[in-house]
Design a protein around this motif. Structure first.
Motif, PDB file in Angstrom:
ATOM      1  N   UNK A 250       0.810  -1.216   0.000  1.00  8.84           N
ATOM      2  CA  UNK A 250       0.000   0.000   0.000  1.00  8.84           C
ATOM      3  C   UNK A 250       0.845   1.269   0.000  1.00  8.84           C
ATOM      4  N   UNK A 251       1.997   1.248   0.714  1.00  4.40           N
ATOM      5  CA  UNK A 251       2.722   2.495   0.945  1.00  4.40           C
ATOM      6  C   UNK A 251       4.167   2.507   0.478  1.00  4.40           C
ATOM      7  N   UNK A 252       4.721   1.359   0.183  1.00  6.75           N
ATOM      8  CA  UNK A 252       6.111   1.297  -0.261  1.00  6.75           C
ATOM      9  C   UNK A 252       7.066   1.837   0.781  1.00  6.75           C
ATOM     10  N   UNK A 253       8.128   2.495   0.308  1.00  8.18           N
ATOM     11  CA  UNK A 253       9.163   3.015   1.206  1.00  8.18           C
ATOM     12  C   UNK A 253       8.636   4.053   2.197  1.00  8.18           C
ATOM     13  N   UNK A 254       7.580   4.735   1.840  1.00 10.03           N
ATOM     14  CA  UNK A 254       7.028   5.762   2.738  1.00 10.03           C
ATOM     15  C   UNK A 254       6.449   5.164   4.018  1.00 10.03           C
ATOM     16  N   UNK A 255       6.243   3.862   4.033  1.00 10.93           N
ATOM     17  CA  UNK A 255       5.711   3.231   5.240  1.00 10.93           C
ATOM     18  C   UNK A 255       6.672   3.358   6.416  1.00 10.93           C
ATOM     19  N   UNK A 256       7.957   3.485   6.132  1.00  9.32           N
ATOM     20  CA  UNK A 256       8.956   3.514   7.199  1.00  9.32           C
ATOM     21  C   UNK A 256       8.731   4.671   8.178  1.00  9.32           C
ATOM     22  N   UNK A 257       8.384   5.841   7.667  1.00  4.39           N
ATOM     23  CA  UNK A 257       8.141   6.984   8.563  1.00  4.39           C
ATOM     24  C   UNK A 257       6.995   6.696   9.521  1.00  4.39           C
ATOM     25  N   UNK A 258       5.967   6.001   9.053  1.00  3.91           N
ATOM     26  CA  UNK A 258       4.828   5.666   9.903  1.00  3.91           C
ATOM     27  C   UNK A 258       5.209   4.580  10.903  1.00  3.91           C
ATOM     28  N   UNK A 259       5.965   3.583  10.456  1.00  6.49           N
ATOM     29  CA  UNK A 259       6.404   2.501  11.333  1.00  6.49           C
ATOM     30  C   UNK A 259       7.307   3.034  12.443  1.00  6.49           C
TER      31      UNK A 259
END
Length: 146
Positions: free
Chosen positions: A35-44
């Motif tokens: 769903x979010x690709x690499x941008x998921x890391x900031x949320x995680x």
């Protein structure tokens, strides 16, 4: 190993999250990256900002992202009340920023340890590669042929 639980105050509300069992966590991890690709890391990592969110919202597939976020935050408890499909709109209408704060907290509880460990391993591998390259560059041509 037991699933961990965490409680955090978000926007003046007590939020309780229970880590998912292994099978669901593996499935949701793929969903997160799909769903979010690499941008998921900031949320995680729990350090997302409005710019991260705008970047994601402009690029995601709505039919993938929205159900994923809703599934992530379902069963979290806000001030003791469990969020589910029946009360999602009642409890969260007018709370878009809170929804993404809650989403980030849920994925942080479930995936931060995994990503921190994985990133540390990747960092160590990169350091070793650089050290090896440095050592090779310091070796004279005569030493290399021996």
């Amino acid at each position: 190993m037991a699933c961990k639980t965490e409680t955090r105050e978000i926007a003046g509300k007590q939020v309780f999250v229970r880590q998912w069992p292994a099978n669901k966590a593996m499935d949701m991890q793929i969903g997160l990256l799909t769903a979010m690709g690499d941008e998921s890391l900031a949320f995680v990592m729990g350090d997302w900002n409005f710019g991260n969110l705008m970047y994601v919202l402009q690029r995601v597939e709505k039919q993938v992202f929205l159900p994923f976020v809703k599934e992530c935050i379902s069963y979290a408890r806000i001030d003791g009340k469990e969020i589910n499909a029946a009360n999602f709109d009642v409890e969260l209408s007018g709370e878009l920023k809170f929804i993404y704060d809650l989403f980030s907290f849920v994925v942080e509880v479930n995936f931060k340890d995994f990503f921190v460990e994985g990133l540390a391993v990747m960092d160590e591998i990169e350091k070793q590669k650089k050290q090896k390259m440095l050592l090779q560059s310091q070796t004279t041509p005569t030493e290399q042929s021996q």
